[in-house]
Structures are given as C-alpha cells and as structure tokens.
Design an enzyme around this catalytic site. Structure first.
Site, PDB file in Angstrom:
ATOM      1  N   ASN A  94       0.853  -1.183   0.000  1.00  0.00           N
ATOM      2  CA  ASN A  94       0.000   0.000   0.000  1.00  0.00           C
ATOM      3  C   ASN A  94       0.891   1.235   0.000  1.00  0.00           C
ATOM      4  O   ASN A  94       1.900   1.280   0.716  1.00  0.00           O
ATOM      5  CB  ASN A  94      -0.901   0.006   1.242  1.00  0.00           C
ATOM      6  CG  ASN A  94      -1.910  -1.124   1.211  1.00  0.00           C
ATOM      7  OD1 ASN A  94      -2.461  -1.431   0.164  1.00  0.00           O
ATOM      8  ND2 ASN A  94      -2.122  -1.756   2.359  1.00  0.00           N
ATOM      9  N   HIS A 107       6.537  -1.659   3.306  1.00  0.00           N
ATOM     10  CA  HIS A 107       6.346  -3.071   3.647  1.00  0.00           C
ATOM     11  C   HIS A 107       5.543  -3.748   2.559  1.00  0.00           C
ATOM     12  O   HIS A 107       4.625  -3.151   1.986  1.00  0.00           O
ATOM     13  CB  HIS A 107       5.651  -3.242   5.001  1.00  0.00           C
ATOM     14  CG  HIS A 107       4.419  -2.421   5.181  1.00  0.00           C
ATOM     15  ND1 HIS A 107       4.470  -1.075   5.477  1.00  0.00           N
ATOM     16  CD2 HIS A 107       3.100  -2.738   5.102  1.00  0.00           C
ATOM     17  CE1 HIS A 107       3.237  -0.607   5.579  1.00  0.00           C
ATOM     18  NE2 HIS A 107       2.373  -1.595   5.341  1.00  0.00           N
TER      19      HIS A 107
HETATM   20  P1  AMP Z   1      -0.593  -0.903   5.793  1.00  0.00           P
HETATM   21  O1  AMP Z   1      -2.045  -0.540   5.928  1.00  0.00           O
HETATM   22  O2  AMP Z   1      -0.245  -1.446   4.447  1.00  0.00           O
HETATM   23  O3  AMP Z   1       0.308   0.219   6.244  1.00  0.00           O
HETATM   24  O4  AMP Z   1      -0.366  -2.132   6.745  1.00  0.00           O
HETATM   25  C1  AMP Z   1       0.142  -2.040   8.045  1.00  0.00           C
HETATM   26  C2  AMP Z   1       0.069  -3.426   8.649  1.00  0.00           C
HETATM   27  O5  AMP Z   1       0.908  -3.463   9.794  1.00  0.00           O
HETATM   28  C3  AMP Z   1      -1.336  -3.838   9.105  1.00  0.00           C
HETATM   29  O6  AMP Z   1      -1.698  -5.047   8.423  1.00  0.00           O
HETATM   30  C4  AMP Z   1      -1.166  -4.046  10.620  1.00  0.00           C
HETATM   31  O7  AMP Z   1      -1.946  -5.117  11.114  1.00  0.00           O
HETATM   32  C5  AMP Z   1       0.322  -4.320  10.731  1.00  0.00           C
HETATM   33  N1  AMP Z   1       0.926  -4.007  12.028  1.00  0.00           N
HETATM   34  C6  AMP Z   1       0.785  -2.872  12.754  1.00  0.00           C
HETATM   35  N2  AMP Z   1       1.513  -2.942  13.878  1.00  0.00           N
HETATM   36  C7  AMP Z   1       2.151  -4.145  13.858  1.00  0.00           C
HETATM   37  C8  AMP Z   1       3.050  -4.806  14.734  1.00  0.00           C
HETATM   38  N3  AMP Z   1       3.462  -4.250  15.882  1.00  0.00           N
HETATM   39  N4  AMP Z   1       3.503  -6.039  14.389  1.00  0.00           N
HETATM   40  C9  AMP Z   1       3.086  -6.610  13.236  1.00  0.00           C
HETATM   41  N5  AMP Z   1       2.246  -6.041  12.362  1.00  0.00           N
HETATM   42  C10 AMP Z   1       1.780  -4.822  12.664  1.00  0.00           C
END
Ligand code: AMP
Length: 121
Positions: A94, A107
C-alpha cells in the site's frame, strides 16, 4: 514525506518492540502481521529507512532492491506458500493515502495459506 523515525516498524527494526520474526538478513526483516487478514499474513520490510515503494524505487541501491525482492521469495518459501513449496500467494504494498498505507515504512504484505479472493474490494 520525510521518514518518521518513530513509526512502529522502525521501532521493531531497532528492537524496541517485539515481533514474531520469520526471517532476517542484511536487507530485510520479515515477521507475522499482528492482525492477520488471511491464514498466512506476513510482512517483509527493507532495513533501510524508506517511507513507501516510490521512495524506495527512487533512493535505494541496486543491492537493496535485489535484496528486498529476494527476501520476499525466501520468506514465501519458508512459509510454504511459494510456487514450489505451496499453492501461491498475493503480495501487495500500500502506498500513501489513496493506497491505504497505515505504517510509513515500506512493507510488502504476503497473503496465502488459502485462496485470497478478489484482488480489490
Ligand atoms: P498498511 O495498511 O499497508 O500500512 O499495513 C500495516 C500493517 O501493519 C497492518 O496489516 C497491521 O496489522 C500491521 N501491524 C501494525 N503494527 C504491527 C506490529 N506491531 N507487528 C506486526 N504487524 C503490525
């Protein structure tokens, strides 16, 4: 957008917050998403400080770019979702506001372990 040193993935990279680690090398860290959307939901992040894919494409070195792509492949194999170890998967990144990006460190999501459905809701 400038890089936010205190974003949650920066803290994970610095070891300030724990993660369920899947794989790590010189270029990437991979861990399980805290809120999985599919049976397998992993994240692969570059170790360098890049806000999103555009930032990475503009500024990352060739070694970092190769390292990230290889990292995704290695993680998919480790999780048993790659073409040779499983039944395939979806990866997506994203990017910024319209892309729905929540964490401002590049990511790639890896979704698999089951059919992941329609590409866009
Ligand atoms: P995005 O919307 O593409 O920025 O995705 C961010 C992702 O990070 C989401 O799927 C969250 O569930 C994940 N996320 C947020 N905090 C953590 C964390 N501490 N450990 C693992 N995943 C996380």
């Amino acid at each position: 957008m400038s890089y936010d040193e205190n974003n949650i993935f920066a803290k994970i990279l610095k070891g300030e917050i724990p993660c369920k680690k899947i794989y790590e090398d010189d270029y990437v860290l991979s861990f399980h998403d805290i809120n999985p959307q599919k049976k397998v939901h992993a994240l692969v992040i570059p170790k360098g400080k890049y806000t999103d894919l555009d930032d990475f494409s503009e500024k990352a070195s060739p070694d970092e770019i190769v390292g990230l792509l290889k990292g995704i492949n290695i993680v998919a194999k480790k999780l048993g979702i790659s073409v040779d170890t499983g039944k395939g998967y979806r990866t997506l990144a994203n990017i910024s506001e319209h892309g729905g990006q929540e964490v401002p460190h590049l990511h790639f999501h890896l979704f698999g372990g089951e059919s992941v459905g329609k590409m866009v809701e």
